[in-house]
Design a protein around this motif. Structure first.
Motif, PDB file in Angstrom:
ATOM      1  N   LEU A  34       0.830  -1.204   0.000  1.00 10.63           N
ATOM      2  CA  LEU A  34       0.000   0.000   0.000  1.00 10.63           C
ATOM      3  C   LEU A  34       0.864   1.253   0.000  1.00 10.63           C
ATOM      4  CD1 LEU A  34      -3.149   0.295   0.143  1.00 10.63           C
ATOM      5  CD2 LEU A  34      -2.843   0.846   2.555  1.00 10.63           C
ATOM      6  N   GLN A  35       1.920   1.260   0.804  1.00 14.25           N
ATOM      7  CA  GLN A  35       2.806   2.426   0.871  1.00 14.25           C
ATOM      8  C   GLN A  35       3.495   2.681  -0.468  1.00 14.25           C
ATOM      9  OE1 GLN A  35       5.098   1.010   4.204  1.00 14.25           O
ATOM     10  NE2 GLN A  35       4.105   2.402   5.655  1.00 14.25           N
ATOM     11  N   CYS A  36       3.928   1.635  -1.151  1.00 18.54           N
ATOM     12  CA  CYS A  36       4.554   1.798  -2.467  1.00 18.54           C
ATOM     13  C   CYS A  36       3.550   2.326  -3.484  1.00 18.54           C
ATOM     14  CB  CYS A  36       5.121   0.465  -2.962  1.00 18.54           C
ATOM     15  SG  CYS A  36       6.714   0.023  -2.255  1.00 18.54           S
ATOM     16  N   GLU A  37       2.345   1.750  -3.486  1.00 22.00           N
ATOM     17  CA  GLU A  37       1.321   2.131  -4.460  1.00 22.00           C
ATOM     18  C   GLU A  37       0.960   3.609  -4.352  1.00 22.00           C
ATOM     19  OE1 GLU A  37      -0.955  -2.212  -4.488  1.00 22.00           O
ATOM     20  OE2 GLU A  37      -1.818  -0.489  -3.424  1.00 22.00           O
ATOM     21  N   HIS A  38       1.034   4.145  -3.136  1.00 20.88           N
ATOM     22  CA  HIS A  38       0.610   5.533  -2.908  1.00 20.88           C
ATOM     23  C   HIS A  38       1.795   6.468  -2.663  1.00 20.88           C
ATOM     24  CE1 HIS A  38      -3.789   4.821  -2.708  1.00 20.88           C
ATOM     25  NE2 HIS A  38      -3.385   3.604  -2.418  1.00 20.88           N
ATOM     26  N   ASN A  39       2.994   6.007  -3.037  1.00 19.12           N
ATOM     27  CA  ASN A  39       4.196   6.848  -3.014  1.00 19.12           C
ATOM     28  C   ASN A  39       4.490   7.443  -1.634  1.00 19.12           C
ATOM     29  OD1 ASN A  39       4.653   6.541  -5.852  1.00 19.12           O
ATOM     30  ND2 ASN A  39       3.012   8.024  -6.207  1.00 19.12           N
ATOM     31  N   ILE A  40       4.213   6.681  -0.571  1.00 21.42           N
ATOM     32  CA  ILE A  40       4.563   7.122   0.778  1.00 21.42           C
ATOM     33  C   ILE A  40       6.011   6.761   1.079  1.00 21.42           C
ATOM     34  CG2 ILE A  40       4.083   6.803   3.237  1.00 21.42           C
ATOM     35  CD1 ILE A  40       1.150   6.413   2.500  1.00 21.42           C
ATOM     36  N   VAL A  41       6.346   5.491   0.941  1.00 23.40           N
ATOM     37  CA  VAL A  41       7.712   5.009   1.134  1.00 23.40           C
ATOM     38  C   VAL A  41       7.790   3.638   0.479  1.00 23.40           C
ATOM     39  CG1 VAL A  41       7.167   3.975   3.380  1.00 23.40           C
ATOM     40  CG2 VAL A  41       9.534   4.568   2.840  1.00 23.40           C
ATOM     41  N   CYS A  42       8.938   3.306  -0.095  1.00 24.10           N
ATOM     42  CA  CYS A  42       9.063   2.018  -0.767  1.00 24.10           C
ATOM     43  C   CYS A  42      10.406   1.343  -0.465  1.00 24.10           C
ATOM     44  CB  CYS A  42       8.877   2.182  -2.275  1.00 24.10           C
ATOM     45  SG  CYS A  42       8.237   0.705  -3.093  1.00 24.10           S
ATOM     46  N   SER A  43      11.098   1.834   0.548  1.00 16.91           N
ATOM     47  CA  SER A  43      12.361   1.224   0.975  1.00 16.91           C
ATOM     48  C   SER A  43      12.759   1.864   2.301  1.00 16.91           C
ATOM     49  CB  SER A  43      13.465   1.436  -0.068  1.00 16.91           C
ATOM     50  OG  SER A  43      13.754   2.810  -0.224  1.00 16.91           O
ATOM     51  N   GLY A  44      13.780   1.271   2.939  1.00 22.45           N
ATOM     52  CA  GLY A  44      14.324   1.872   4.147  1.00 22.45           C
ATOM     53  C   GLY A  44      13.664   1.389   5.420  1.00 22.45           C
ATOM     54  N   PRO A  45      14.112   1.900   6.560  1.00 18.25           N
ATOM     55  CA  PRO A  45      13.656   1.388   7.860  1.00 18.25           C
ATOM     56  C   PRO A  45      12.196   1.682   8.186  1.00 18.25           C
ATOM     57  CG  PRO A  45      15.089   3.308   8.138  1.00 18.25           C
ATOM     58  CD  PRO A  45      15.178   2.902   6.694  1.00 18.25           C
ATOM     59  N   SER A  46      11.602   2.716   7.583  1.00 17.63           N
ATOM     60  CA  SER A  46      10.207   3.043   7.883  1.00 17.63           C
ATOM     61  C   SER A  46       9.216   2.299   6.988  1.00 17.63           C
ATOM     62  CB  SER A  46       9.976   4.555   7.735  1.00 17.63           C
ATOM     63  OG  SER A  46      10.208   4.977   6.406  1.00 17.63           O
ATOM     64  N   TRP A  47       9.735   1.598   5.981  1.00 17.61           N
ATOM     65  CA  TRP A  47       8.858   0.855   5.061  1.00 17.61           C
ATOM     66  C   TRP A  47       8.193  -0.297   5.814  1.00 17.61           C
ATOM     67  CZ3 TRP A  47      10.574  -2.834   0.598  1.00 17.61           C
ATOM     68  CH2 TRP A  47       9.501  -3.055  -0.276  1.00 17.61           C
ATOM     69  N   GLY A  48       6.872  -0.312   5.821  1.00 12.45           N
ATOM     70  CA  GLY A  48       6.130  -1.344   6.531  1.00 12.45           C
ATOM     71  C   GLY A  48       5.641  -0.922   7.896  1.00 12.45           C
ATOM     72  N   LEU A  49       6.102   0.254   8.372  1.00 11.03           N
ATOM     73  CA  LEU A  49       5.631   0.778   9.650  1.00 11.03           C
ATOM     74  C   LEU A  49       4.408   1.671   9.416  1.00 11.03           C
ATOM     75  CD1 LEU A  49       9.024   1.761  11.336  1.00 11.03           C
ATOM     76  CD2 LEU A  49       7.769  -0.409  11.498  1.00 11.03           C
ATOM     77  N   VAL A  50       3.456   1.625  10.322  1.00  5.82           N
ATOM     78  CA  VAL A  50       2.225   2.400  10.163  1.00  5.82           C
ATOM     79  C   VAL A  50       2.375   3.721  10.908  1.00  5.82           C
ATOM     80  CG1 VAL A  50      -0.276   2.406  10.442  1.00  5.82           C
ATOM     81  CG2 VAL A  50       0.922   0.260   9.988  1.00  5.82           C
ATOM     82  N   GLY A  51       2.904   4.719  10.202  1.00  7.22           N
ATOM     83  CA  GLY A  51       3.077   6.054  10.754  1.00  7.22           C
ATOM     84  C   GLY A  51       1.921   6.967  10.390  1.00  7.22           C
ATOM     85  N   PRO A  52       2.033   8.276  10.664  1.00  3.86           N
ATOM     86  CA  PRO A  52       0.934   9.218  10.418  1.00  3.86           C
ATOM     87  C   PRO A  52       0.449   9.245   8.969  1.00  3.86           C
ATOM     88  CG  PRO A  52       2.605  10.221  11.813  1.00  3.86           C
ATOM     89  CD  PRO A  52       3.169   8.917  11.355  1.00  3.86           C
ATOM     90  N   GLN A  53       1.379   9.223   7.985  1.00  9.91           N
ATOM     91  CA  GLN A  53       0.953   9.269   6.586  1.00  9.91           C
ATOM     92  C   GLN A  53       0.165   8.024   6.204  1.00  9.91           C
ATOM     93  OE1 GLN A  53       4.945  10.397   4.754  1.00  9.91           O
ATOM     94  NE2 GLN A  53       3.538  11.447   3.412  1.00  9.91           N
ATOM     95  N   THR A  54       0.615   6.874   6.652  1.00 11.11           N
ATOM     96  CA  THR A  54      -0.079   5.632   6.330  1.00 11.11           C
ATOM     97  C   THR A  54      -1.432   5.568   7.021  1.00 11.11           C
ATOM     98  OG1 THR A  54       2.043   4.513   6.045  1.00 11.11           O
ATOM     99  CG2 THR A  54       0.105   3.118   6.321  1.00 11.11           C
ATOM    100  N   ARG A  55      -1.493   6.020   8.269  1.00  7.72           N
ATOM    101  CA  ARG A  55      -2.781   6.070   8.969  1.00  7.72           C
ATOM    102  C   ARG A  55      -3.766   6.978   8.230  1.00  7.72           C
ATOM    103  NH1 ARG A  55      -3.198   4.365  14.362  1.00  7.72           N
ATOM    104  NH2 ARG A  55      -1.266   3.513  15.229  1.00  7.72           N
ATOM    105  N   GLY A  56      -3.261   8.126   7.764  1.00  6.62           N
ATOM    106  CA  GLY A  56      -4.126   9.035   7.015  1.00  6.62           C
ATOM    107  C   GLY A  56      -4.619   8.420   5.720  1.00  6.62           C
TER     108      GLY A  56
END
Length: 265
Positions: free
Chosen positions: A42-64
């Motif tokens: 989901l994060q990759c599809e919506h250009n939030i993050v697609c690599s790195g340590p935060s990839w897969g974590l549910v932060g504020p942008q992903t919650r939104g």
């Protein structure tokens, strides 16, 4: 993986978006590999993050993002700046649940059991919702715009959403079993250049499906059930300014044809 009471809610949202992290109705509190993989996708599809340590974590942008995809029979997000512009739950009302862009129901639509709570049922004859001139003005000239909703259509070849009449801004239709999106950008009123974007995947009658369409200058994107279906590039430019036509839910502002089906959150 980790265990938390909120994970079952997260899994239910992901299941509703077609990610199938568990058997529907058997969500757990365990944030395991399937849940992590669905969040990463989901994060990759919506250009939030697609690599790195935060990839897969549910932060504020992903919650939104999850809130926007899950909520509002009609969600408008972006405009000329970030954030949610309007949200229509259609739970016995056409009010904007986050602001003042209240819709006006015309033709006598009804409210029926929906995907979540109630849904608005449009009859394909004369029912529609007019979201008003203030929202129309707010949308004009947007560089980024997302429209997302749950739909259960009774027939195809109709118009769930349009802001397209004497002016040209955006028109979303079902073209046979396909999602078709037309954006007009780089001009004012009826001028400018268009992207005519048709999905690869299909929409079916008689079942709930989640549709999200976005213009992120210069690209058009279509999502079906939470999965990126296709991307079509444009030549660049903000969506048209000076378009007086209101955004209509369930009616074409150009042809006057109507949508037959239900829209929900």
């Amino acid at each position: 993986g980790q265990t938390h009471s909120e994970v079952s809610v997260l899994q239910r949202i992901l299941n509703n978006l077609g990610k199938a992290v568990t058997v529907i109705g058997a969500e757990t509190k365990f944030f395991g590999p399937k849940t992590t993989a669905a969040i990463k996708q989901l994060q990759c599809e919506h250009n939030i993050v697609c690599s790195g340590p935060s990839w897969g974590l549910v932060g504020p942008q992903t919650r939104g993002l999850l809130s926007r995809l899950q909520a509002g029979g009609m969600v408008l997000d972006g405009s000329t700046g970030p954030g949610l512009i309007a949200r229509y739950n259609f739970d016995d009302s056409t009010s904007d649940s986050i602001g003042s862009y209240n819709g006006t129901a015309t033709g006598g639509p009804t409210y029926v059991a929906g995907k979540i709570g109630k849904a608005i049922k449009l009859d394909g004859i004369d029912d529609f919702v007019d979201t008003g001139s203030a929202l129309s003005t707010a949308l004009n000239g947007a560089n980024n715009l997302t429209i997302a909703y749950w739909v259960n259509t009774s027939s195809l070849n109709n118009y769930p959403i349009t802001k397209w009449g004497t002016g040209r801004f955006a028109s979303q239709t079902f073209l046979g079993s396909k999602v078709r999106m037309n954006w007009r950008f780089g001009g004012a009123g009826g001028a400018g250049t268009s992207i005519d974007h048709v999905s690869n995947g299909n929409v079916n009658t008689g079942t709930w499906q989640h549709i999200a369409i976005s213009y992120n200058n210069p690209n058009s994107k279509i999502y079906i059930n939470g999965v990126l279906d296709s991307v079509k590039p444009g030549t660049g430019g903000a969506l048209n300014s000076g378009v007086a036509d209101n955004l209509l839910i369930g009616k074409s502002g150009l042809s006057g044809t109507f949508f037959d089906g239900a829209i929900d959150d």
